[in-house]
Scaffold this motif. Structure first.
Motif, PDB file in Angstrom:
ATOM      1  N   PHE A  31      -3.139   9.792   8.694  1.00  0.00           N
ATOM      2  CA  PHE A  31      -2.040   9.998   7.925  1.00  0.00           C
ATOM      3  C   PHE A  31      -1.580  11.311   8.355  1.00  0.00           C
ATOM      4  O   PHE A  31      -1.642  12.124   9.157  1.00  0.00           O
ATOM      5  CB  PHE A  31      -2.246   9.852   6.546  1.00  0.00           C
ATOM      6  CG  PHE A  31      -3.251  11.250   6.056  1.00  0.00           C
ATOM      7  CD1 PHE A  31      -2.841  12.420   5.318  1.00  0.00           C
ATOM      8  CD2 PHE A  31      -4.545  10.842   6.343  1.00  0.00           C
ATOM      9  CE1 PHE A  31      -3.856  13.277   5.067  1.00  0.00           C
ATOM     10  CE2 PHE A  31      -5.509  11.976   5.662  1.00  0.00           C
ATOM     11  CZ  PHE A  31      -5.131  13.157   5.238  1.00  0.00           C
ATOM     12  N   ASP A  66       4.555   3.539   9.505  1.00  0.00           N
ATOM     13  CA  ASP A  66       3.721   3.007   8.786  1.00  0.00           C
ATOM     14  C   ASP A  66       2.493   3.873   8.717  1.00  0.00           C
ATOM     15  O   ASP A  66       1.387   3.416   8.582  1.00  0.00           O
ATOM     16  CB  ASP A  66       3.096   1.653   9.583  1.00  0.00           C
ATOM     17  CG  ASP A  66       4.193   0.489   9.661  1.00  0.00           C
ATOM     18  OD1 ASP A  66       4.952   0.589   8.815  1.00  0.00           O
ATOM     19  OD2 ASP A  66       4.307   0.021  10.453  1.00  0.00           O
ATOM     20  N   LYS A  67       2.760   4.999   8.359  1.00  0.00           N
ATOM     21  CA  LYS A  67       1.696   6.047   8.045  1.00  0.00           C
ATOM     22  C   LYS A  67       1.911   6.639   6.609  1.00  0.00           C
ATOM     23  O   LYS A  67       3.168   6.864   6.303  1.00  0.00           O
ATOM     24  CB  LYS A  67       1.632   7.497   9.230  1.00  0.00           C
ATOM     25  CG  LYS A  67       1.392   7.269  10.505  1.00  0.00           C
ATOM     26  CD  LYS A  67       0.145   6.551  10.866  1.00  0.00           C
ATOM     27  CE  LYS A  67      -0.128   6.522  12.413  1.00  0.00           C
ATOM     28  NZ  LYS A  67      -1.431   6.209  12.764  1.00  0.00           N
ATOM     29  N   LYS A  68       0.904   6.884   6.030  1.00  0.00           N
ATOM     30  CA  LYS A  68       0.762   7.682   4.585  1.00  0.00           C
ATOM     31  C   LYS A  68       1.534   8.984   5.106  1.00  0.00           C
ATOM     32  O   LYS A  68       0.876   9.704   5.738  1.00  0.00           O
ATOM     33  CB  LYS A  68      -0.423   7.691   4.048  1.00  0.00           C
ATOM     34  CG  LYS A  68      -0.380   8.234   2.636  1.00  0.00           C
ATOM     35  CD  LYS A  68      -1.796   8.405   2.152  1.00  0.00           C
ATOM     36  CE  LYS A  68      -1.991   6.747   1.385  1.00  0.00           C
ATOM     37  NZ  LYS A  68      -1.213   6.420   0.193  1.00  0.00           N
ATOM     38  N   ASP A 100       4.970   9.533   0.397  1.00  0.00           N
ATOM     39  CA  ASP A 100       4.127   8.701  -0.624  1.00  0.00           C
ATOM     40  C   ASP A 100       3.679   9.512  -1.526  1.00  0.00           C
ATOM     41  O   ASP A 100       3.492   9.279  -2.535  1.00  0.00           O
ATOM     42  CB  ASP A 100       2.716   8.154   0.110  1.00  0.00           C
ATOM     43  CG  ASP A 100       3.132   7.174   1.164  1.00  0.00           C
ATOM     44  OD1 ASP A 100       3.643   6.127   1.069  1.00  0.00           O
ATOM     45  OD2 ASP A 100       3.213   7.608   2.472  1.00  0.00           O
ATOM     46  N   ILE A 111      -6.981  10.708  -0.939  1.00  0.00           N
ATOM     47  CA  ILE A 111      -6.544   9.949   0.020  1.00  0.00           C
ATOM     48  C   ILE A 111      -7.613   9.308   1.130  1.00  0.00           C
ATOM     49  O   ILE A 111      -7.562   8.321   1.313  1.00  0.00           O
ATOM     50  CB  ILE A 111      -5.478  10.771   1.069  1.00  0.00           C
ATOM     51  CG1 ILE A 111      -4.214  11.055   0.271  1.00  0.00           C
ATOM     52  CG2 ILE A 111      -5.131  10.176   2.292  1.00  0.00           C
ATOM     53  CD1 ILE A 111      -3.166  12.023   0.882  1.00  0.00           C
ATOM     54  N   GLU A 120      -9.399   6.463  -0.670  1.00  0.00           N
ATOM     55  CA  GLU A 120      -8.685   5.242  -0.741  1.00  0.00           C
ATOM     56  C   GLU A 120      -8.938   4.533   0.567  1.00  0.00           C
ATOM     57  O   GLU A 120      -8.678   3.277   0.306  1.00  0.00           O
ATOM     58  CB  GLU A 120      -7.129   5.615  -0.676  1.00  0.00           C
ATOM     59  CG  GLU A 120      -6.591   6.102  -1.895  1.00  0.00           C
ATOM     60  CD  GLU A 120      -4.986   6.788  -1.788  1.00  0.00           C
ATOM     61  OE1 GLU A 120      -4.475   6.431  -0.964  1.00  0.00           O
ATOM     62  OE2 GLU A 120      -4.616   7.067  -3.061  1.00  0.00           O
ATOM     63  N   ASN A 121      -9.239   4.951   1.453  1.00  0.00           N
ATOM     64  CA  ASN A 121      -9.612   4.308   2.801  1.00  0.00           C
ATOM     65  C   ASN A 121     -10.939   4.149   2.982  1.00  0.00           C
ATOM     66  O   ASN A 121     -11.475   3.629   4.107  1.00  0.00           O
ATOM     67  CB  ASN A 121      -8.983   5.173   4.055  1.00  0.00           C
ATOM     68  CG  ASN A 121      -7.421   5.359   4.222  1.00  0.00           C
ATOM     69  OD1 ASN A 121      -6.633   4.536   3.701  1.00  0.00           O
ATOM     70  ND2 ASN A 121      -7.134   6.386   4.420  1.00  0.00           N
TER      71      ASN A 121
END
Length: 416
Positions: free
Chosen positions: A283, A313-315, A338, A361, A364-365
């Motif tokens: 990210f 398409d990166k946070k 975000d 963060i 979340e992954n």
């Protein structure tokens, strides 16, 4: 017309030249930034000339009438050169040099010169020399008289400047050699990247406009000890450091070279392997100088550069930095991010909240894991500690009961 002498120690006194295509454009702001670049490169700005015209003159950059005005300005200020706010073509460079009889430079040359002075690592020096030679290669037909006008100063520093007197064949040969060296660096970077992925260590790339405070942030979070000054391009070479987060989570932070408006394509090409750290990061941490009146424009330029590097398409976590220096005005917003936070890296304000946010963060992954590891697979526990977030462990007769958040790859490995 003032007389010029061959003098390496002569202070360069330059006039900034820009073209404004319409009312309300950012030419004045761009020249303000160019003045900072010129100052960073070691010269003094003694005037500025702006021409309002729909398009840049193909042969002179500015119109012939404005060239006459510029001649008067040069004589009045005793300027030793001019700096145009856009990259000049060989014809523009040659024609302006002949018409003005002073050193003619452009924004690209100034930025390359700063990079040449700041590069300290082997990789940085290779990248800068490659960018310089590509720039010079495309301008050999027009650069000679302009660059020989004065004996020293801007444009005569760094590993690539001594190539001005050699022919195209030798420059092309040197470019080929540098490209091979850069390929080796790129392969080494890719090996390191694969190793990080194999070890399940997440990576965040720190990006932002030059002088937004990226290096100060990295120092504040990790104690990296890298140079952090209130200058454009104070640091050039990328730095990666490990950050310990709540829950014993680990995150690699990679600082990248600062972006700037009209970033020369020669630099983007040469520094692509470095800039692409953002492309392969998990990210993005976007640092914004919230105290800068041009902050919104700078944010737009950063996103344009990321798009050019195919970073999609990166946070994105945007940090509105330098809160301690903000004057009363409308708070900034970033509709593309975000998450947004307000911090002061220099004072440490908001950094604990930032760490908590980074930990969330990372979580979340990860996948939640609750299992009992047999003692013969106890080595997996160390991998959980290194790459995951261990919440609880309990030693039972049948094995080690684990409760944790782990990367998906490790989750699959444990359940294989």
């Amino acid at each position: 017309m003032p007389e010029f002498f061959e003098n390496n120690e002569m202070e360069e006194r330059v006039i900034l030249v820009g073209v404004s295509s319409q009312d309300g454009d950012d030419t004045e702001d761009s020249l303000d930034e160019l003045e900072e670049l010129v100052k960073t490169a070691g010269a003094v700005t003694v005037g500025r000339v702006i021409q309002n015209r729909q398009t840049i003159h193909p042969g002179l950059y500015i119109g012939s009438g404005k060239v006459e005005d510029l001649l008067d300005e040069i004589a009045w200020t005793n300027a030793t050169g001019i700096v145009c706010d856009d990259e000049l073509s060989p014809a523009q460079l040659r024609n302006l040099s002949d018409a003005l009889n002073v050193k003619v430079m452009d924004r690209t040359l100034i930025i390359l010169d700063i990079f040449a002075a700041r590069a300290s690592t082997s990789e940085g020096k290779i990248q800068v020399e490659l960018a310089q030679l590509r720039y010079r290669m495309s301008r050999l037909s027009g650069i000679g008289k302009s660059m020989s006008r004065l004996g020293g100063g801007i444009g005569t520093r760094g590993p690539g400047e001594k190539k001005l007197e050699v022919d195209r064949r030798l420059i092309a040969s040197r470019i080929s050699q540098l490209k091979r060296e850069l390929e080796e660096v790129k392969r080494h970077r890719e090996v390191n990247r694969v190793a990080r992925q194999r070890n399940h260590v997440p990576v965040a790339a720190i990006v932002g406009y030059t002088n937004a405070g990226k290096s100060t942030l990295l120092n504040a979070l990790t104690g990296a000890g890298i140079l952090a000054e209130d200058k454009l391009f104070a640091t050039l070479d990328p730095t990666t450091r490990m950050l310990e987060l709540p829950g014993s989570q680990k995150l690699l932070l990679t600082d990248t070279v600062g972006f700037i408006r009209k970033l020369p394509h020669h630099l983007i090409d040469a520094f692509r392997s470095t800039l692409e750290e953002a492309k392969y990061a998990d990210f993005i941490i976007h640092v914004v100088d919230a105290s800068n009146p041009q902050a919104a424009k700078q944010m737009h330029i950063v996103y344009e550069t990321l798009h050019q590097l195919e970073v999609t398409d990166k946070k994105i976590l945007t940090l509105f930095n330098k809160q301690d220096a903000i004057t009363d005005r409308e708070p900034l917003r970033d509709g593309r991010a975000d998450i947004t936070l307000r911090v002061s890296a220099a004072r440490g304000d908001g950094l604990e909240e930032l760490k908590d946010c980074l930990a969330r963060i990372l979580r979340e992954n990860k996948r939640y894991l609750e299992t009992v590891l047999p003692y013969d697979k106890g080595g997996l526990l160390q991998q959980i500690r290194e790459t995951g977030e261990l919440i609880a462990e309990e030693y039972l007769p049948e094995g080690i009961r684990i409760e944790a958040y782990v990367p998906p790859a490790l989750f699959e490995k444990i359940h294989a």
